[in-house]
Design a protein around this motif. Structure first.
Motif, PDB file in Angstrom:
ATOM      1  N   TYR A 268       0.905  -1.163   0.000  1.00 54.54           N
ATOM      2  CA  TYR A 268       0.000   0.000   0.000  1.00 54.54           C
ATOM      3  C   TYR A 268       0.936   1.203   0.000  1.00 54.54           C
ATOM      4  CZ  TYR A 268       1.052  -0.864   4.948  1.00 54.54           C
ATOM      5  OH  TYR A 268       1.706  -1.131   6.132  1.00 54.54           O
ATOM      6  N   VAL A 269       0.477   2.391   0.332  1.00 55.28           N
ATOM      7  CA  VAL A 269       1.373   3.558   0.329  1.00 55.28           C
ATOM      8  C   VAL A 269       1.237   4.312   1.649  1.00 55.28           C
ATOM      9  CG1 VAL A 269       1.924   5.749  -0.838  1.00 55.28           C
ATOM     10  CG2 VAL A 269       1.153   3.826  -2.197  1.00 55.28           C
ATOM     11  N   THR A 270       2.358   4.861   2.127  1.00 49.90           N
ATOM     12  CA  THR A 270       2.278   5.768   3.277  1.00 49.90           C
ATOM     13  C   THR A 270       3.123   6.998   2.989  1.00 49.90           C
ATOM     14  OG1 THR A 270       4.212   4.849   4.432  1.00 49.90           O
ATOM     15  CG2 THR A 270       2.055   3.889   4.964  1.00 49.90           C
ATOM     16  N   ARG A 271       2.830   8.065   3.684  1.00 49.33           N
ATOM     17  CA  ARG A 271       3.745   9.198   3.688  1.00 49.33           C
ATOM     18  C   ARG A 271       3.617   9.941   5.010  1.00 49.33           C
ATOM     19  NH1 ARG A 271       3.427  14.256  -0.494  1.00 49.33           N
ATOM     20  NH2 ARG A 271       5.351  14.668   0.610  1.00 49.33           N
ATOM     21  N   VAL A 272       4.744  10.561   5.431  1.00 50.20           N
ATOM     22  CA  VAL A 272       4.689  11.447   6.597  1.00 50.20           C
ATOM     23  C   VAL A 272       4.988  12.852   6.103  1.00 50.20           C
ATOM     24  CG1 VAL A 272       5.203   9.892   8.507  1.00 50.20           C
ATOM     25  CG2 VAL A 272       7.072  10.787   7.161  1.00 50.20           C
ATOM     26  N   GLY A 273       4.602  13.831   6.855  1.00 48.20           N
ATOM     27  CA  GLY A 273       4.804  15.207   6.405  1.00 48.20           C
ATOM     28  C   GLY A 273       3.667  15.630   5.495  1.00 48.20           C
ATOM     29  N   GLU A 274       3.838  16.823   4.949  1.00 43.90           N
ATOM     30  CA  GLU A 274       2.746  17.427   4.182  1.00 43.90           C
ATOM     31  C   GLU A 274       2.856  17.087   2.704  1.00 43.90           C
ATOM     32  OE1 GLU A 274       0.636  19.116   6.240  1.00 43.90           O
ATOM     33  OE2 GLU A 274       2.057  18.543   7.812  1.00 43.90           O
ATOM     34  N   GLY A 275       1.862  17.559   1.936  1.00 38.19           N
ATOM     35  CA  GLY A 275       1.909  17.415   0.477  1.00 38.19           C
ATOM     36  C   GLY A 275       0.840  16.484  -0.051  1.00 38.19           C
ATOM     37  N   PRO A 276       0.466  16.652  -1.354  1.00 32.48           N
ATOM     38  CA  PRO A 276      -0.602  15.840  -1.944  1.00 32.48           C
ATOM     39  C   PRO A 276      -0.287  14.345  -1.943  1.00 32.48           C
ATOM     40  CG  PRO A 276       0.145  17.548  -3.472  1.00 32.48           C
ATOM     41  CD  PRO A 276       1.044  17.602  -2.297  1.00 32.48           C
ATOM     42  N   PHE A 277      -1.337  13.545  -1.839  1.00 38.62           N
ATOM     43  CA  PHE A 277      -1.196  12.089  -1.739  1.00 38.62           C
ATOM     44  C   PHE A 277      -2.496  11.533  -2.325  1.00 38.62           C
ATOM     45  CE2 PHE A 277      -0.698   8.629   1.861  1.00 38.62           C
ATOM     46  CZ  PHE A 277      -0.815   7.628   0.907  1.00 38.62           C
ATOM     47  N   PRO A 278      -2.539  11.300  -3.657  1.00 41.10           N
ATOM     48  CA  PRO A 278      -3.809  10.983  -4.319  1.00 41.10           C
ATOM     49  C   PRO A 278      -4.573   9.805  -3.738  1.00 41.10           C
ATOM     50  CG  PRO A 278      -2.104  11.448  -5.943  1.00 41.10           C
ATOM     51  CD  PRO A 278      -1.430  11.423  -4.607  1.00 41.10           C
ATOM     52  N   THR A 279      -3.902   8.733  -3.319  1.00 48.49           N
ATOM     53  CA  THR A 279      -4.657   7.550  -2.872  1.00 48.49           C
ATOM     54  C   THR A 279      -4.843   7.502  -1.348  1.00 48.49           C
ATOM     55  OG1 THR A 279      -2.694   6.144  -2.711  1.00 48.49           O
ATOM     56  CG2 THR A 279      -3.829   6.176  -4.850  1.00 48.49           C
ATOM     57  N   THR A 299      11.607   7.791  13.298  1.00 49.24           N
ATOM     58  CA  THR A 299      12.427   8.906  13.759  1.00 49.24           C
ATOM     59  C   THR A 299      11.631   9.874  14.618  1.00 49.24           C
ATOM     60  OG1 THR A 299      13.826   8.672  11.820  1.00 49.24           O
ATOM     61  CG2 THR A 299      13.916  10.792  12.936  1.00 49.24           C
ATOM     62  N   THR A 300      10.409  10.191  14.211  1.00 52.53           N
ATOM     63  CA  THR A 300       9.655  11.232  14.924  1.00 52.53           C
ATOM     64  C   THR A 300       8.436  10.682  15.659  1.00 52.53           C
ATOM     65  OG1 THR A 300       8.343  11.632  12.949  1.00 52.53           O
ATOM     66  CG2 THR A 300      10.303  13.003  13.233  1.00 52.53           C
ATOM     67  N   GLY A 301       8.040   9.444  15.392  1.00 54.83           N
ATOM     68  CA  GLY A 301       6.855   8.861  16.026  1.00 54.83           C
ATOM     69  C   GLY A 301       5.538   9.372  15.451  1.00 54.83           C
ATOM     70  N   ARG A 302       5.616  10.218  14.407  1.00 55.91           N
ATOM     71  CA  ARG A 302       4.387  10.789  13.835  1.00 55.91           C
ATOM     72  C   ARG A 302       3.560   9.701  13.162  1.00 55.91           C
ATOM     73  NH1 ARG A 302       6.585  15.473   9.958  1.00 55.91           N
ATOM     74  NH2 ARG A 302       8.282  13.996   9.688  1.00 55.91           N
ATOM     75  N   PRO A 303       2.198   9.776  13.269  1.00 58.75           N
ATOM     76  CA  PRO A 303       1.377   8.807  12.528  1.00 58.75           C
ATOM     77  C   PRO A 303       1.559   9.028  11.027  1.00 58.75           C
ATOM     78  CG  PRO A 303      -0.007  10.357  13.768  1.00 58.75           C
ATOM     79  CD  PRO A 303       1.411  10.720  14.058  1.00 58.75           C
ATOM     80  N   ARG A 304       1.709   7.947  10.287  1.00 57.10           N
ATOM     81  CA  ARG A 304       1.878   8.081   8.836  1.00 57.10           C
ATOM     82  C   ARG A 304       0.516   8.108   8.154  1.00 57.10           C
ATOM     83  NH1 ARG A 304       6.315   3.379   9.045  1.00 57.10           N
ATOM     84  NH2 ARG A 304       8.039   4.627   9.800  1.00 57.10           N
ATOM     85  N   ARG A 305       0.422   8.879   7.090  1.00 62.20           N
ATOM     86  CA  ARG A 305      -0.797   8.885   6.273  1.00 62.20           C
ATOM     87  C   ARG A 305      -0.764   7.610   5.428  1.00 62.20           C
ATOM     88  NH1 ARG A 305       0.622  14.363   3.400  1.00 62.20           N
ATOM     89  NH2 ARG A 305      -1.422  14.204   2.414  1.00 62.20           N
TER      90      ARG A 305
END
Ligand code: IMP
Length: 427
Positions: A268-279, A299-305
């Motif tokens: 599947y796909v994940t991203r952290v931080g800002e910016g467009p993420f089509p799916t 590194t930061t413990g942030r939840p990933r999108r």
């Protein structure tokens, strides 16, 4: 001999740590070529968990040479802590080497990273706050401090004196923050330099000699293709070159010496931080993937999108990196979903597009075009052969292969080293 580059095919966190750790078993040298301690690998070996930020994953094998290339930005305090932690866990760092040309992250880089993010306000990038961007800015501005200077006190004094005045002025006058005391900084960093000195060696020469001797070299990329400063979703990117070409530039190896490039993609796909993420899935399925896949930053413990697999992105990664094959990780996380979706193209203003647009305004307007496939319910964590995967899991992977145009070489069905299916030998 073979030289293999492992790159992230999405926005980072694709599970490269596990794949490089797995391939490191077959390599003689493992080379990290870009990024810094913004990266984080979690490797599970013999039931023990190791968190690595800067040191190549090959370090868990005592006989492997582990190299940090010139393309990396190195925070000495973090690097030395990582060495100490490994030593405590019984892992030797005797075969670790750092390029003298590697740039050093200084405390003012970290502080400027945080100040710049604050100033960006709603337009923030969502950096890891580790000083990565400002360190690469200084490298390009030719005011960076390299490891070869850090380990040479007179050279370090000269560089630090030249740069610190400007950094303090920027921090104090522009950001209204406190600056750094020259002597305290000098003393602290000279002490780091003293500890780092035994690790410093010409990484480019070591790799060249190894290749000439017929040894296997593994280049370990950090972050991912879409975080590349040139080829990623700019400006929501990191400041280095995570793409395969970065392996050459960031370690001093010519492109004709690279044999294969493996792109690591999650199922599947994940991203952290800002910016467009089509799916992106901002719903219960997204939450399911986040919880089941433990999608929180190393590194930061942030939840990933989290979102569905995006073949537009995967094809882009195939092209930009010249991928030979794909390693698909975390397939087990999809177990239990009744229906899976694969993004096969984007709809942009009524038209179907198959290639990633360059502008973020365009990307933000892109709507994913999905194909639906049936899911599977069987636990696949114990599967060790491709043929033993549930038919629907095979169908899902086969469709990814068709859409991306390259074979799948490795499949991850769990975090353990043994939970890895190999479809093609790579060394
Ligand atoms: P920086 O690398 O700290 O400057 O952060 C820039 C962007 O890259 C932010 O969106 C970060 O979340 C992202 N980023 C940096 N390193 C990683 C990584 O290892 N995995 C995923 N995202 C990362």
């Amino acid at each position: 001999m073979a030289s293999v580059v492992v790159v992230g095919a999405q926005w980072g966190d694709e599970g490269k740590g596990k794949i490089t750790d797995f391939l490191a078993a077959r390599a003689d040298l493992v080379v990290r070529y870009q990024g810094g301690n913004n990266a984080g690998h979690t490797v599970v070996a013999d039931g023990k968990e190791f968190k690595l930020h800067l040191i190549p994953s090959g370090i868990l094998y005592p006989e492997k040479m582990c190299l940090v290339g010139n393309g990396v930005v190195l925070d000495p305090a973090v690097f030395l802590q990582e060495i100490d932690r490994l030593t405590e866990q019984g892992i030797s760092t005797a075969n670790l080497r750092i390029s003298p040309r590697t740039q050093v992250i200084m405390p003012y880089h970290r502080k400027l990273d945080l100040c710049e993010e604050k100033r960006r306000g709603a337009g923030k990038i969502g950096t890891t706050g580790r000083g990565i961007g400002p360190a690469y800015v200084d490298k390009a501005a030719r005011v960076g401090i390299r490891v070869c200077e850090l380990i040479d006190p007179p050279a370090f004094a000269q560089r630090l004196q030249a740069v610190l005045k400007d950094k303090n002025e920027l921090l104090e006058k522009y950001y209204g923050e406190s600056g750094f005391d020259y002597q305290a900084l000098y003393d602290e960093y000279v002490a780091y330099g003293r500890r780092l000195a035994p690790f410093v060696a010409d990484v480019s020469v070591i790799i060249d000699e190894a290749l000439q001797a017929g040894r296997h070299v593994l280049f370990e990329g950090a972050q991912g293709t879409l975080l590349d400063v040139d080829h990623g979703t700019y400006p929501y990117v990191t400041s280095s070159y995570p793409v395969a070409a970065g392996a050459c530039h960031g370690s001093g190896v010519g492109p004709t010496r690279i044999d294969r490039v493996i792109g690591v993609a999650k199922a599947y796909v994940t991203r952290v931080g800002e910016g467009p993420f089509p799916t992106e899935l901002c719903d219960a399925t997204g939450e399911y993937l986040r919880q089941k896949g433990h999608e929180f930053g190393t590194t930061t413990g942030r939840p990933r999108r989290c979102g569905w697999f995006d073949a537009v992105i995967a094809r882009y990664a195939v092209r930009i990196n010249g991928l030979s094959s794909l390693a698909i990780t975390k397939l087990d996380v999809l177990t239990g979903l009744d229906t899976l979706r694969l993004c096969v193209g984007y709809e942009y203003r009524g038209q179907i597009i198959r290639d990633l647009p360059a502008t973020l305004t365009q990307l933000a307007e892109c709507k994913p075009v999905y194909e639906e496939l049936p899911g599977w319910q069987e636990d696949i964590g114990t599967v060790r052969r491709y043929e033993d995967l549930p038919a629907n899991a095979r169908r899902y992977l086969e469709r990814i292969v068709e859409l991306c145009g390259v074979p799948v070489c490795i499949i991850g069905v769990g975090p353990g080293r043994e939970q890895t299916l190999v479809l093609q030998e790579l060394f």
